[in-house]
Enzyme design. Structure first.
Site, short mmCIF file in Angstrom:
data_model
loop_
_atom_site.label_atom_id
_atom_site.label_comp_id
_atom_site.label_asym_id
_atom_site.label_seq_id
_atom_site.Cartn_x
_atom_site.Cartn_y
_atom_site.Cartn_z
N ASP A 137 -11.67 4.31 9.06
CA ASP A 137 -11.77 5.47 9.00
C ASP A 137 -12.48 6.39 9.91
O ASP A 137 -13.29 5.09 10.29
CB ASP A 137 -12.37 6.00 7.58
CG ASP A 137 -13.51 5.61 6.99
OD1 ASP A 137 -13.57 4.95 7.57
OD2 ASP A 137 -13.36 5.14 5.31
N ASN A 145 -17.12 7.30 -6.55
CA ASN A 145 -16.33 8.03 -6.72
C ASN A 145 -15.12 6.89 -7.29
O ASN A 145 -13.91 7.37 -7.40
CB ASN A 145 -16.04 9.15 -6.47
CG ASN A 145 -15.50 9.19 -4.90
OD1 ASN A 145 -15.45 7.97 -4.00
ND2 ASN A 145 -14.96 10.52 -4.34
N HIS A 167 -13.18 5.84 -4.75
CA HIS A 167 -12.54 5.63 -3.01
C HIS A 167 -12.63 4.71 -2.13
O HIS A 167 -14.02 3.51 -2.34
CB HIS A 167 -13.06 7.11 -2.11
CG HIS A 167 -14.36 6.76 -1.01
ND1 HIS A 167 -15.22 8.16 -0.37
CD2 HIS A 167 -15.05 5.89 -0.86
CE1 HIS A 167 -15.90 7.36 0.37
NE2 HIS A 167 -15.55 6.21 0.16
N GLU A 191 -9.58 9.51 -1.62
CA GLU A 191 -10.54 10.15 -2.41
C GLU A 191 -9.62 10.32 -3.58
O GLU A 191 -8.75 10.14 -3.36
CB GLU A 191 -11.14 12.03 -1.91
CG GLU A 191 -11.88 11.71 -0.31
CD GLU A 191 -13.52 11.19 -1.01
OE1 GLU A 191 -13.68 10.50 -1.58
OE2 GLU A 191 -14.20 11.76 -0.01
P1 PGA Z 1 -21.57 3.12 1.19
O1 PGA Z 1 -20.71 3.57 1.57
O2 PGA Z 1 -21.85 1.52 1.83
O3 PGA Z 1 -22.62 3.61 2.47
O4 PGA Z 1 -22.25 2.72 -0.08
C1 PGA Z 1 -19.01 2.40 0.83
C2 PGA Z 1 -18.15 3.67 0.58
O5 PGA Z 1 -18.31 4.95 0.35
O6 PGA Z 1 -16.72 3.29 0.52
#
Ligand code: PGA
Length: 223
Positions: A63, A124, A126, A131
């Protein structure tokens, strides 16, 4: 699904780096999907220290924020800083989602050609920026980030106001076509959502739960 619990962040990073190293050594022409965020930083550090041959590897990032790609917090800057500038990967071999997204999907063969996809998980549930509520059939597309994700990511931007609100993400359907998927999660704040995603109901309200339908997924966690 089995959640492999590792001793600490160093072991999480080296375990997933081992998987990438093995992939590159056995299949130098591999196509990889790569994550950003805080969790994979140790894995990239490990990989860089191993001085592997990336000259035939093709990478796709999961992404990107819709923002200036030269911003220090853009995922393009992140990848240059943590991997690309420190390996012999060819600049032409590293790809980020772009519009038109159908052209990006064509470039990666709709992801049917992806050998190994490394994922993180959001608080959450995702994966990439899919999302809660994202279709399990979704493809690469522009998305609005959830309030929770904007809040989580504001730690990189100093304030919620300065945090990007939109992104381009590979879809859940796209990710699921990868031949092998490795999910890494770090921190007790991820444990509950990880358990729900891996062992609860498979539902679009928990995007990572779709991984229960893939037959080649490994999950690694440390607190
Ligand atoms: P993070 O993000 O490694 O910064 O916790 C993970 C994600 O949102 O996929």
């Amino acid at each position: 699904m089995e959640i492999n619990v590792l001793k600490n962040y160093e072991e999480l990073s080296s375990t997933v780096a081992d998987i990438v190293e093995q992939q590159l050594k056995e299949h130098p022409l591999s196509k990889l999907v790569l994550p950003t965020g805080s969790t994979p930083l140790g894995m990239y550090k490990e990989l860089v220290s191993r001085e592997l041959d990336w000259s035939h590897v093709i990478t796709f990032n999961l992404d990107v924020y819709l923002m200036n790609i030269d911003h220090p917090e853009s995922y393009q800057s992140y990848m240059r800083k943590n991997l690309f500038d420190k390996t012999n990967i060819y600049p032409d071999h590293s790809h980020f989602p772009f519009r038109p997204t159908s052209v990006f999907e064509d470039k990666m063969d709709g992801s049917m050609g992806i050998d190994l996809c490394i994922l993180g998980i959001g608080s959450n549930g995702h994966i990439a920026f899919n999302e809660p509520g994202s279709s399990f059939l979704s493809r690469t597309r522009v998305v609005d980030l959830s309030e929770q994700t904007i809040q989580d990511n504001s730690r990189f931007f100093g304030s919620v106001d300065d945090t990007p609100k939109q992104a381009i993400t590979m879809g859940l359907g796209t990710i699921m076509e990868s031949k092998k998927i490795v999910l890494m999660a770090n921190g007790v704040n991820k444990l509950n959502i990880l358990n729900v995603a891996m062992n609860g109901e498979v539902t679009e309200s928990v995007p990572a739960s779709i991984l229960q339908n893939h037959d080649n997924v490994e999950v690694y966690y440390c607190d």
